[in-house]
Design a protein around this motif. Structure first.
Motif, PDB file in Angstrom:
ATOM      1  N   ALA A   1      50.799  25.694  29.895  1.00  0.00           N
ATOM      2  CA  ALA A   1      50.305  26.988  30.408  1.00  0.00           C
ATOM      3  C   ALA A   1      50.691  27.068  31.886  1.00  0.00           C
ATOM      4  N   SER A   2      51.221  28.218  32.304  1.00  0.00           N
ATOM      5  CA  SER A   2      51.666  28.300  33.695  1.00  0.00           C
ATOM      6  C   SER A   2      50.975  29.408  34.486  1.00  0.00           C
ATOM      7  N   ARG A   3      50.174  30.201  33.801  1.00  0.00           N
ATOM      8  CA  ARG A   3      49.469  31.293  34.491  1.00  0.00           C
ATOM      9  C   ARG A   3      48.034  31.341  33.990  1.00  0.00           C
ATOM     10  N   TYR A   4      47.143  31.813  34.872  1.00  0.00           N
ATOM     11  CA  TYR A   4      45.730  31.888  34.469  1.00  0.00           C
ATOM     12  C   TYR A   4      45.111  33.136  35.085  1.00  0.00           C
ATOM     13  N   LEU A   5      44.480  33.933  34.246  1.00  0.00           N
ATOM     14  CA  LEU A   5      43.799  35.143  34.737  1.00  0.00           C
ATOM     15  C   LEU A   5      42.299  34.910  34.749  1.00  0.00           C
ATOM     16  N   LEU A   6      41.717  35.052  35.913  1.00  0.00           N
ATOM     17  CA  LEU A   6      40.266  34.914  36.046  1.00  0.00           C
ATOM     18  C   LEU A   6      39.827  35.907  37.127  1.00  0.00           C
ATOM     19  N   ARG A   7      39.420  37.081  36.693  1.00  0.00           N
ATOM     20  CA  ARG A   7      39.002  38.069  37.698  1.00  0.00           C
ATOM     21  C   ARG A   7      37.806  37.542  38.473  1.00  0.00           C
ATOM     22  N   HIS A   8      37.803  37.778  39.782  1.00  0.00           N
ATOM     23  CA  HIS A   8      36.635  37.321  40.548  1.00  0.00           C
ATOM     24  C   HIS A   8      35.459  38.284  40.334  1.00  0.00           C
ATOM     25  N   GLU A   9      35.749  39.488  39.833  1.00  0.00           N
ATOM     26  CA  GLU A   9      34.773  40.539  39.470  1.00  0.00           C
ATOM     27  C   GLU A   9      34.186  41.279  40.667  1.00  0.00           C
TER      28      GLU A   9
ATOM     29  N   VAL B   1      36.406  48.491  38.963  1.00  0.00           N
ATOM     30  CA  VAL B   1      36.253  49.545  39.960  1.00  0.00           C
ATOM     31  C   VAL B   1      35.003  50.364  39.637  1.00  0.00           C
ATOM     32  N   GLN B   2      34.132  50.490  40.627  1.00  0.00           N
ATOM     33  CA  GLN B   2      32.882  51.250  40.510  1.00  0.00           C
ATOM     34  C   GLN B   2      31.954  50.684  39.442  1.00  0.00           C
ATOM     35  N   SER B   3      31.860  49.376  39.426  1.00  0.00           N
ATOM     36  CA  SER B   3      30.865  48.750  38.549  1.00  0.00           C
ATOM     37  C   SER B   3      29.478  49.033  39.147  1.00  0.00           C
ATOM     38  N   PRO B   4      28.420  48.939  38.336  1.00  0.00           N
ATOM     39  CA  PRO B   4      27.083  49.319  38.820  1.00  0.00           C
ATOM     40  C   PRO B   4      26.712  48.626  40.136  1.00  0.00           C
ATOM     41  N   GLY B   5      26.231  49.425  41.062  1.00  0.00           N
ATOM     42  CA  GLY B   5      25.758  48.884  42.337  1.00  0.00           C
ATOM     43  C   GLY B   5      26.852  48.641  43.354  1.00  0.00           C
ATOM     44  N   GLN B   6      28.121  48.876  42.976  1.00  0.00           N
ATOM     45  CA  GLN B   6      29.221  48.572  43.905  1.00  0.00           C
ATOM     46  C   GLN B   6      29.298  49.632  45.012  1.00  0.00           C
ATOM     47  N   THR B   7      29.340  49.176  46.259  1.00  0.00           N
ATOM     48  CA  THR B   7      29.432  50.093  47.399  1.00  0.00           C
ATOM     49  C   THR B   7      30.852  50.063  47.976  1.00  0.00           C
ATOM     50  N   ALA B   8      31.108  50.982  48.900  1.00  0.00           N
ATOM     51  CA  ALA B   8      32.415  50.979  49.577  1.00  0.00           C
ATOM     52  C   ALA B   8      32.597  49.652  50.322  1.00  0.00           C
ATOM     53  N   HIS B   9      31.500  49.122  50.828  1.00  0.00           N
ATOM     54  CA  HIS B   9      31.581  47.840  51.534  1.00  0.00           C
ATOM     55  C   HIS B   9      31.989  46.716  50.570  1.00  0.00           C
ATOM     56  N   ASP B  10      31.430  46.747  49.361  1.00  0.00           N
ATOM     57  CA  ASP B  10      31.810  45.726  48.363  1.00  0.00           C
ATOM     58  C   ASP B  10      33.295  45.819  48.052  1.00  0.00           C
ATOM     59  N   LEU B  11      33.782  47.053  47.856  1.00  0.00           N
ATOM     60  CA  LEU B  11      35.214  47.219  47.562  1.00  0.00           C
ATOM     61  C   LEU B  11      36.068  46.755  48.741  1.00  0.00           C
ATOM     62  N   ALA B  12      35.580  47.018  49.950  1.00  0.00           N
ATOM     63  CA  ALA B  12      36.308  46.540  51.136  1.00  0.00           C
ATOM     64  C   ALA B  12      36.389  45.007  51.095  1.00  0.00           C
ATOM     65  N   MET B  13      35.308  44.371  50.668  1.00  0.00           N
ATOM     66  CA  MET B  13      35.324  42.898  50.566  1.00  0.00           C
ATOM     67  C   MET B  13      36.333  42.443  49.509  1.00  0.00           C
ATOM     68  N   ASP B  14      36.438  43.202  48.418  1.00  0.00           N
ATOM     69  CA  ASP B  14      37.439  42.860  47.398  1.00  0.00           C
ATOM     70  C   ASP B  14      38.844  42.935  47.986  1.00  0.00           C
ATOM     71  N   LEU B  15      39.105  44.006  48.735  1.00  0.00           N
ATOM     72  CA  LEU B  15      40.448  44.173  49.307  1.00  0.00           C
ATOM     73  C   LEU B  15      40.743  43.068  50.325  1.00  0.00           C
ATOM     74  N   LYS B  16      39.740  42.722  51.110  1.00  0.00           N
ATOM     75  CA  LYS B  16      39.925  41.645  52.102  1.00  0.00           C
ATOM     76  C   LYS B  16      40.204  40.326  51.376  1.00  0.00           C
ATOM     77  N   PHE B  17      39.489  40.122  50.276  1.00  0.00           N
ATOM     78  CA  PHE B  17      39.716  38.888  49.505  1.00  0.00           C
ATOM     79  C   PHE B  17      41.158  38.857  48.967  1.00  0.00           C
ATOM     80  N   ILE B  18      41.622  39.991  48.450  1.00  0.00           N
ATOM     81  CA  ILE B  18      42.997  40.044  47.929  1.00  0.00           C
ATOM     82  C   ILE B  18      43.990  39.765  49.072  1.00  0.00           C
ATOM     83  N   GLU B  19      43.707  40.357  50.225  1.00  0.00           N
ATOM     84  CA  GLU B  19      44.587  40.157  51.386  1.00  0.00           C
ATOM     85  C   GLU B  19      44.659  38.674  51.767  1.00  0.00           C
ATOM     86  N   GLU B  20      43.528  37.998  51.714  1.00  0.00           N
ATOM     87  CA  GLU B  20      43.491  36.610  52.175  1.00  0.00           C
ATOM     88  C   GLU B  20      43.921  35.610  51.097  1.00  0.00           C
TER      89      GLU B  20
END
Ligand code: SAM
Ligand code: FES
Length: 350
Positions: free
Chosen positions: A157-165, A205-224
């Motif tokens: 196996a050479s790839r693994y998908l595990l969404r951080h959610e 995207v837009q899971s219950p309780g998710q705020t713009a700040h949470d999405l910003a954290m997701d984008l920052k995580f992807i960036e890093e």
């Protein structure tokens, strides 16, 4: 005062923003900024992948799951979910059929089902690799130990998908019961990378309780973290879960985030997901036009498709694999892209 358009331009130049800047972009979503982001995203898409779209053949091989995520239709406590497991032979048949149809990546996805021992997962992986050495085997079977991940990697196996959610631990606690740990999930992603997998993270995207700040954290995580692949799709409610009455995510926000992720990490592999095709009849086509470059049609036997229902009204549960591939080929071509027979590594992956 700096406005959202200036922030988008800055992102396009620097591929990095502060949390507050990401948050400002998300809060100021409108058709103009979506179009501008999609334009930037398409420049990178073209630069790295041309008009090529990679396919992954998805084999949903078990819907048994030990977990109880509040959003997921196959969660442990859903007593109305009819359960199934595919045998090694069934899975190989799907992989063979997929190969004939031109798939060069097989994704084995399932609930966290420990009825499949490490040994049996390794046997399945190595049998696929033996039959088709030019196929990449991707696993998406949740959180396991480092030793298990190492064994699967050795088996081929050479790839693994595990969404951080979600990248916000507090929001993670809103989506999952106490026995599930944000730190453990993130640690799995780090271990998978260290072992040498091409790693896929991602979030709803837009899971219950998710705020713009949470999405910003997701984008920052992807960036890093820079996952090789980033799977995002709208949250869609499932009637037999605690989130049955929650609203689903929107097409607009998902498309905007796809474009932003392409700009943040231009070489990333970005699927136009089935969930996106579920909330809009042309969702996947629009996803490609927003910067996505991967589609993941279903290779599972039609007899089990309806049982792998993560959310309501999931599309493509009645079609044969060949029909699905043909349908997607036409859809992709209709917006000027082309499905290619290619293993589909991330550009730059060593
Ligand atoms: N068990 C593996 C894991 O946890 O990674 C793979 C299977 S899991 C069902 C695959 C993904 O489906 C999850 O990571 C989640 O993001 C997505 N998903 C589950 N329920 C969903 C829902 N109601 N709406 C949209 N996506 C959902
Ligand atoms: Fe499955 Fe269209 S992609 S039927």
């Amino acid at each position: 005062m700096i406005n959202a358009t200036d922030i988008l331009e800055k992102l396009n130049k620097e591929h990095s923003l502060s949390l507050a800047e990401y948050e400002c972009l998300i809060e100021n979503i409108n058709p103009d900024i979506m179009e501008k982001a999609a334009e930037y995203a398409r420049v990178y898409q073209k630069q790295y992948y041309g008009n090529k779209v990679f396919t992954r053949g998805l084999v949903e091989f078990t819907n048994f799951c030990r977990n109880n995520c509040y959003y997921c239709g196959i969660r442990r406590d859903n007593g109305q979910c009819e359960r199934y497991r595919l045998s090694k032979e069934d899975i190989l048949e799907c992989a063979n059929a997929g190969y004939e149809l031109g798939f060069r990546t097989v994704v084995l996805q399932g609930g966290e089902d420990f009825a499949y021992s490490d040994e049996s997962i390794c046997e399945i992986v190595s049998a696929i690799k033996k039959a088709h050495p030019d196929v990449a085997v991707t696993l998406s079977i949740g959180e396991r130990s480092r030793e298990s991940y190492e064994a699967y990697f050795k088996a081929g196996a050479s790839r693994y998908l595990l969404r951080h959610e979600t990248a916000n631990p507090v929001h993670y606690g809103r989506l999952h019961p106490k026995e599930m740990s944000f730190e453990h999930r993130m640690n799995c992603l780090r271990e998978l990378r260290e072992i040498g997998y091409q790693v896929g993270a991602g979030f709803m995207v837009q899971s219950p309780g998710q705020t713009a700040h949470d999405l910003a954290m997701d984008l920052k995580f992807i960036e890093e973290f820079k996952p090789d692949m980033c799977g995002i799709g709208p949250f869609i409610s499932h009637k037999q879960t605690p989130f049955a009455k929650e609203e689903s995510g929107t097409l607009e926000m998902t498309l905007f985030l796809l474009s932003l992720i392409r700009i943040i990490y231009p070489q990333v592999l970005l699927p136009a997901t089935t969930a996106l095709g579920t909330i809009d009849p042309c969702g996947r086509e629009k996803g490609l036009q927003a910067g996505a470059n991967v589609v993941m049609p279903n290779l599972s036997p039609t007899s089990v498709r309806k049982m792998y229902t993560l959310y309501d009204n999931k599309i493509c549960t009645g079609e044969e694999a060949a029909e699905c591939r043909g349908c997607l080929q036409r859809r992709v071509a209709s917006v000027g892209y082309e499905i290619v027979e290619d293993i589909g590594d991330r550009v730059g992956f060593k």
